[in-house]
Design a protein around this motif. Structure first.
Motif, PDB file in Angstrom:
ATOM      1  N   GLU A  22       0.828  -1.201   0.000  1.00  0.00           N
ATOM      2  CA  GLU A  22       0.000   0.000   0.000  1.00  0.00           C
ATOM      3  C   GLU A  22       0.864   1.253   0.000  1.00  0.00           C
ATOM      4  O   GLU A  22       1.845   1.339   0.749  1.00  0.00           O
ATOM      5  CB  GLU A  22      -0.921   0.005   1.225  1.00  0.00           C
ATOM      6  CG  GLU A  22      -1.905   1.173   1.228  1.00  0.00           C
ATOM      7  CD  GLU A  22      -2.890   1.090   2.387  1.00  0.00           C
ATOM      8  OE1 GLU A  22      -3.629   2.064   2.586  1.00  0.00           O
ATOM      9  OE2 GLU A  22      -2.908   0.054   3.061  1.00  0.00           O
ATOM     10  N   VAL A  23       0.530   2.197  -0.844  1.00  0.00           N
ATOM     11  CA  VAL A  23       1.254   3.470  -0.916  1.00  0.00           C
ATOM     12  C   VAL A  23       0.543   4.471  -0.005  1.00  0.00           C
ATOM     13  O   VAL A  23      -0.639   4.770  -0.212  1.00  0.00           O
ATOM     14  CB  VAL A  23       1.290   4.002  -2.362  1.00  0.00           C
ATOM     15  CG1 VAL A  23       2.045   5.329  -2.419  1.00  0.00           C
ATOM     16  CG2 VAL A  23       1.938   2.981  -3.293  1.00  0.00           C
ATOM     17  N   PRO A  24       1.235   4.997   1.018  1.00  0.00           N
ATOM     18  CA  PRO A  24       0.582   5.975   1.898  1.00  0.00           C
ATOM     19  C   PRO A  24       0.065   7.167   1.106  1.00  0.00           C
ATOM     20  O   PRO A  24       0.732   7.641   0.180  1.00  0.00           O
ATOM     21  CB  PRO A  24       1.722   6.400   2.843  1.00  0.00           C
ATOM     22  CG  PRO A  24       2.698   5.284   2.796  1.00  0.00           C
ATOM     23  CD  PRO A  24       2.622   4.731   1.418  1.00  0.00           C
ATOM     24  N   PRO A  25      -1.123   7.670   1.439  1.00  0.00           N
ATOM     25  CA  PRO A  25      -1.678   8.811   0.694  1.00  0.00           C
ATOM     26  C   PRO A  25      -0.737  10.006   0.645  1.00  0.00           C
ATOM     27  O   PRO A  25      -0.611  10.652  -0.394  1.00  0.00           O
ATOM     28  CB  PRO A  25      -2.964   9.132   1.462  1.00  0.00           C
ATOM     29  CG  PRO A  25      -3.369   7.837   2.087  1.00  0.00           C
ATOM     30  CD  PRO A  25      -2.081   7.161   2.447  1.00  0.00           C
ATOM     31  N   GLN A  26      -0.082  10.311   1.774  1.00  0.00           N
ATOM     32  CA  GLN A  26       0.809  11.470   1.770  1.00  0.00           C
ATOM     33  C   GLN A  26       2.019  11.242   0.875  1.00  0.00           C
ATOM     34  O   GLN A  26       2.527  12.168   0.249  1.00  0.00           O
ATOM     35  CB  GLN A  26       1.247  11.803   3.191  1.00  0.00           C
ATOM     36  CG  GLN A  26       0.132  12.439   4.029  1.00  0.00           C
ATOM     37  CD  GLN A  26       0.606  12.772   5.423  1.00  0.00           C
ATOM     38  OE1 GLN A  26       1.195  11.949   6.103  1.00  0.00           O
ATOM     39  NE2 GLN A  26       0.348  13.986   5.847  1.00  0.00           N
ATOM     40  N   LEU A  27       2.511   9.995   0.807  1.00  0.00           N
ATOM     41  CA  LEU A  27       3.608   9.706  -0.106  1.00  0.00           C
ATOM     42  C   LEU A  27       3.150   9.884  -1.541  1.00  0.00           C
ATOM     43  O   LEU A  27       3.888  10.403  -2.383  1.00  0.00           O
ATOM     44  CB  LEU A  27       4.120   8.281   0.125  1.00  0.00           C
ATOM     45  CG  LEU A  27       5.324   7.867  -0.724  1.00  0.00           C
ATOM     46  CD1 LEU A  27       6.551   8.664  -0.331  1.00  0.00           C
ATOM     47  CD2 LEU A  27       5.609   6.371  -0.588  1.00  0.00           C
ATOM     48  N   HIS A  28       1.944   9.462  -1.830  1.00  0.00           N
ATOM     49  CA  HIS A  28       1.397   9.645  -3.171  1.00  0.00           C
ATOM     50  C   HIS A  28       1.289  11.133  -3.505  1.00  0.00           C
ATOM     51  O   HIS A  28       1.613  11.557  -4.617  1.00  0.00           O
ATOM     52  CB  HIS A  28       0.023   8.986  -3.271  1.00  0.00           C
ATOM     53  CG  HIS A  28      -0.608   9.113  -4.619  1.00  0.00           C
ATOM     54  ND1 HIS A  28      -0.141   8.453  -5.733  1.00  0.00           N
ATOM     55  CD2 HIS A  28      -1.667   9.864  -5.041  1.00  0.00           C
ATOM     56  CE1 HIS A  28      -0.879   8.779  -6.780  1.00  0.00           C
ATOM     57  NE2 HIS A  28      -1.814   9.614  -6.391  1.00  0.00           N
ATOM     58  N   GLN A  29       0.862  11.943  -2.533  1.00  0.00           N
ATOM     59  CA  GLN A  29       0.794  13.390  -2.759  1.00  0.00           C
ATOM     60  C   GLN A  29       2.179  13.959  -3.018  1.00  0.00           C
ATOM     61  O   GLN A  29       2.371  14.790  -3.905  1.00  0.00           O
ATOM     62  CB  GLN A  29       0.145  14.064  -1.552  1.00  0.00           C
ATOM     63  CG  GLN A  29      -1.337  13.743  -1.380  1.00  0.00           C
ATOM     64  CD  GLN A  29      -1.907  14.309  -0.094  1.00  0.00           C
ATOM     65  OE1 GLN A  29      -1.201  14.983   0.662  1.00  0.00           O
ATOM     66  NE2 GLN A  29      -3.171  14.033   0.165  1.00  0.00           N
ATOM     67  N   PHE A  30       3.140  13.498  -2.225  1.00  0.00           N
ATOM     68  CA  PHE A  30       4.528  13.928  -2.452  1.00  0.00           C
ATOM     69  C   PHE A  30       4.950  13.606  -3.884  1.00  0.00           C
ATOM     70  O   PHE A  30       5.573  14.420  -4.566  1.00  0.00           O
ATOM     71  CB  PHE A  30       5.461  13.190  -1.492  1.00  0.00           C
ATOM     72  CG  PHE A  30       5.619  13.836  -0.144  1.00  0.00           C
ATOM     73  CD1 PHE A  30       4.896  14.952   0.212  1.00  0.00           C
ATOM     74  CD2 PHE A  30       6.522  13.299   0.773  1.00  0.00           C
ATOM     75  CE1 PHE A  30       5.048  15.526   1.452  1.00  0.00           C
ATOM     76  CE2 PHE A  30       6.685  13.881   2.016  1.00  0.00           C
ATOM     77  CZ  PHE A  30       5.939  14.991   2.359  1.00  0.00           C
ATOM     78  N   ALA A  31       4.641  12.379  -4.322  1.00  0.00           N
ATOM     79  CA  ALA A  31       5.068  11.947  -5.644  1.00  0.00           C
ATOM     80  C   ALA A  31       4.445  12.812  -6.736  1.00  0.00           C
ATOM     81  O   ALA A  31       5.125  13.219  -7.684  1.00  0.00           O
ATOM     82  CB  ALA A  31       4.688  10.474  -5.845  1.00  0.00           C
ATOM     83  N   VAL A  32       3.155  13.093  -6.609  1.00  0.00           N
ATOM     84  CA  VAL A  32       2.470  13.923  -7.591  1.00  0.00           C
ATOM     85  C   VAL A  32       3.075  15.317  -7.636  1.00  0.00           C
ATOM     86  O   VAL A  32       3.348  15.872  -8.710  1.00  0.00           O
ATOM     87  CB  VAL A  32       0.959  13.991  -7.278  1.00  0.00           C
ATOM     88  CG1 VAL A  32       0.271  15.030  -8.167  1.00  0.00           C
ATOM     89  CG2 VAL A  32       0.324  12.625  -7.469  1.00  0.00           C
ATOM     90  N   MET A  33       3.303  15.885  -6.441  1.00  0.00           N
ATOM     91  CA  MET A  33       3.832  17.245  -6.400  1.00  0.00           C
ATOM     92  C   MET A  33       5.289  17.323  -6.841  1.00  0.00           C
ATOM     93  O   MET A  33       5.722  18.308  -7.432  1.00  0.00           O
ATOM     94  CB  MET A  33       3.673  17.815  -4.998  1.00  0.00           C
ATOM     95  CG  MET A  33       2.224  18.160  -4.675  1.00  0.00           C
ATOM     96  SD  MET A  33       2.057  18.967  -3.083  1.00  0.00           S
ATOM     97  CE  MET A  33       2.442  17.607  -1.996  1.00  0.00           C
ATOM     98  N   SER A  34       6.064  16.253  -6.566  1.00  0.00           N
ATOM     99  CA  SER A  34       7.462  16.280  -6.997  1.00  0.00           C
ATOM    100  C   SER A  34       7.556  16.266  -8.513  1.00  0.00           C
ATOM    101  O   SER A  34       8.445  16.885  -9.103  1.00  0.00           O
ATOM    102  CB  SER A  34       8.228  15.097  -6.403  1.00  0.00           C
ATOM    103  OG  SER A  34       7.767  13.878  -6.945  1.00  0.00           O
ATOM    104  N   LYS A  35       6.623  15.562  -9.168  1.00  0.00           N
ATOM    105  CA  LYS A  35       6.604  15.567 -10.636  1.00  0.00           C
ATOM    106  C   LYS A  35       6.176  16.922 -11.180  1.00  0.00           C
ATOM    107  O   LYS A  35       6.689  17.403 -12.178  1.00  0.00           O
ATOM    108  CB  LYS A  35       5.650  14.492 -11.140  1.00  0.00           C
ATOM    109  CG  LYS A  35       6.145  13.068 -10.930  1.00  0.00           C
ATOM    110  CD  LYS A  35       5.140  12.079 -11.474  1.00  0.00           C
ATOM    111  CE  LYS A  35       5.619  10.643 -11.282  1.00  0.00           C
ATOM    112  NZ  LYS A  35       4.622   9.659 -11.785  1.00  0.00           N
ATOM    113  N   ALA A  36       5.227  17.551 -10.457  1.00  0.00           N
ATOM    114  CA  ALA A  36       4.679  18.815 -10.952  1.00  0.00           C
ATOM    115  C   ALA A  36       5.614  19.983 -10.724  1.00  0.00           C
ATOM    116  O   ALA A  36       5.722  20.891 -11.541  1.00  0.00           O
ATOM    117  CB  ALA A  36       3.326  19.090 -10.274  1.00  0.00           C
ATOM    118  N   SER A  37       6.284  19.978  -9.568  1.00  0.00           N
ATOM    119  CA  SER A  37       7.078  21.152  -9.206  1.00  0.00           C
ATOM    120  C   SER A  37       8.564  20.904  -9.141  1.00  0.00           C
ATOM    121  O   SER A  37       9.342  21.843  -8.969  1.00  0.00           O
ATOM    122  CB  SER A  37       6.615  21.670  -7.834  1.00  0.00           C
ATOM    123  OG  SER A  37       6.884  20.710  -6.828  1.00  0.00           O
ATOM    124  N   GLY A  38       8.990  19.636  -9.258  1.00  0.00           N
ATOM    125  CA  GLY A  38      10.410  19.347  -9.136  1.00  0.00           C
ATOM    126  C   GLY A  38      10.885  19.350  -7.708  1.00  0.00           C
ATOM    127  O   GLY A  38      12.081  19.338  -7.447  1.00  0.00           O
TER     128      GLY A  38
END
Length: 556
Positions: free
Chosen positions: A430-446
């Protein structure tokens, strides 16, 4: 002296011929159809990525057709069946083919090349005075080299095959004496071997079987110039086996240059970065200052006599954490590159025996460390790369066993969120929701513009805290009985709106009375971990017969 590359073209006629194809296909293997072979490979997650006329895989040790003197030792080890890398790797290696084997840590790669090594050596002429080794195994670290030597000792004893381990950090005298007496196998780290070659203490003219173990790690550590210098000293018609857990472009380039065009490449599992599926991965997203007390509570929960390996990012951090653990009564030792070889050997011996079941280590122990019954790996400091994370947690769940890996992930590790999420997803975790948010934002903002560890991050316009804890096991953080935010996570009402600052990371509330549970109060939950119901059995002053954590004296 400086090593000069021999002109192999001009002296090729002077080189003695040698045999390297010893494979005799068992009748049961010969009778397999290609469809049956492919079905077996599919079931074992074996992919043949390159090579013509690739031998069919074997399904039992008997089908490998090893000589009796090897099978006696194999039976004494009580192995059930070959691992996937052995099932396909042995027929290829025994056939004399160059081979690239990609497999996760703990998959049996060492035995995959050691057994063919013994067969190869026994088919060669005896060593003469002044001869160097017949087999050379290059490894990135002293620890891995020593462990390979142990396997060579176990399976080479029936053939009276001699070996030595050549690595830095210890006196050269004993290693030089072994080399001068003549050994069939040299297991070496690149730097010390170069010293021995330049000093005229050995030569590689007799090497006909070369193994590069953990090739990706050796390149990570900057050994490529030394590897190239060593390869230049070995006859070009040698048999070369390259083993790696990952397949970066640097390893690909090395394989293309130094392995034959007829090489075979096999892969076990996914070609993407993948962790051992037998390891349960629990990721806890924390603030930096939460890590120490969370670790102490976690140890109380999981300490069951099995070995626990804790990773830190720095040598200083390893020493500091060891002192903190021992101050709490935990039997912990530390290992890192600044320790002498004697200290490292002693620490590993204590850890292996279970006398000190907790070892704090830097990445020096992440690869090659093969200790039975490592039940838990804890990434106190998260790894610097996703590849290192995979290798760290590969210290548990080895040889068919299962294990658990806990990882503290802070906002400072933001850049690795995307890769970590992929590793978790690939392993069915299971991927923690906050880790998933981190991943999305790291792709969007670097990633965040500032590295913010510690108590808080202050963008313009307000004060915010980094994300609080979450476990991929799915457990949540209960609020206190009064309805306020718990010590280790915000309640829904206490979490500030993500729209307060455009592009801000998800934030957590800070408890009014600090993060430590009240001393003497019975703790029902601690962050992501289940309720603690055990006492540190090693804690100083623990009450005899105590049954709860609150009955022990804790010193944070």
């Amino acid at each position: 002296m400086n090593l000069q590359r021999p002109n192999w073209a001009s002296i090729s006629s002077q080189l003695s011929k040698f045999e390297k194809n010893f494979y005799v296909e068992a009748p049961s293997v010969a009778s397999m159809t290609e469809a049956e072979a492919d079905e077996f490979r599919k079931h074992q997650h074996i992919a043949v990525l390159q090579g013509r006329n690739v031998p069919k895989p074997i399904r039992t040790f008997e089908e490998a057709q090893f000589p009796d003197y090897i099978m006696q030792t194999v039976r004494s080890q009580k192995f059930e069946r070959p691992t996937a890398i052995q099932a396909q790797g042995w027929p290829c290696a025994l056939s004399g083919r160059d081979l690239v084997g990609l497999a996760e840590t703990g998959s049996g790669k060492t035995l995959a090349f050691v057994l063919p090594v013994i067969v190869h050596i026994n088919a060669q002429p005896f060593l003469q005075p002044g001869d160097g080794p017949i087999v050379l195994v290059l490894a990135p670290t002293r620890e891995l080299a020593v462990q390979i030597q142990e396997v060579c000792n176990t399976f080479g004893v029936t053939s009276k095959i001699k070996n030595t381990c050549v690595y830095g950090g210890v006196p050269k005298g004993p290693q030089i004496r072994d080399l001068s007496r003549g050994v069939e196998i040299v297991i070496a780290t690149p730097g010390r071997l170069i010293d021995m070659l330049e000093g005229g203490k050995t030569n590689l003219r007799r090497v006909t079987y070369l193994v590069l173990d953990e090739a990706d790690r050796m390149l990570d550590m900057g050994f490529e110039p030394q590897i190239r210098k060593i390869m230049d000293q070995i006859r070009p018609d040698r048999q070369t086996l390259m083993w790696s857990a990952t397949w970066p472009k640097e390893v690909k380039a090395l394989a293309r240059e130094f392995l034959s065009e007829d090489m075979i490449q096999i892969n076990i599992g996914s070609m993407d970065l993948a962790a051992n599926h037998r390891v349960t991965q629990i990721v806890d997203i924390v603030q930096e200052y939460e890590k120490r007390p969370k670790l102490m509570k976690l140890l109380e929960t999981i300490m069951d006599g099995g070995r626990i390996l804790i990773f830190t990012q720095t040598k200083k951090g390893a020493d500091q954490l060891q002192r903190a653990l021992r101050g709490e009564g935990w039997p912990a030792l530390a290992i890192h590159g600044d320790k002498t070889q004697q200290e490292r050997d002693s620490t590993l011996a204590e850890f292996r025996s279970g006398r000190s079941p907790i070892m704090v280590a830097t990445d020096v122990a992440a690869r090659g460390l093969d200790v039975k019954d490592v039940r838990y790996v804890i990434n106190y400091d998260f790894a610097s790369t996703a590849e290192d994370y995979v290798h760290r947690i590969g210290r548990t769940g080895r040889a068919g066993a299962t294990g658990t890996a806990y990882s503290f992930f802070t906002s400072g590790d933001f850049k690795l969120a995307s890769k970590l999420a992929k590793v978790l997803a690939e392993a069915g975790q299971e991927v923690p929701p906050q880790l998933h948010q981190f991943a999305v934002m790291s792709k969007a903002s670097g990633g965040p513009k500032n590295s913010f560890r510690g108590r808080g991050y202050r963008p313009s316009g307000g004060s915010y805290m980094p994300p609080s804890s979450y476990s991929s096991s799915g457990s949540s953080y209960p609020s206190s009985s009064s309805g306020s935010a718990s010590h280790y996570g915000p309640s829904a009402s206490s979490r500030p709106s993500s729209s307060a600052v455009p592009g801000a990371l998800p934030q957590a509330a800070v408890p009014a009375y600090g993060m430590y549970p009240a001393y003497g109060a019975a703790s029902t939950s601690y962050g992501a971990y289940p309720a603690v119901g055990v006492v540190n059995p090693y804690a100083y002053g623990a009450a005899a017969g105590a049954t709860s954590a609150s009955s022990a004296v804790r010193r944070y």
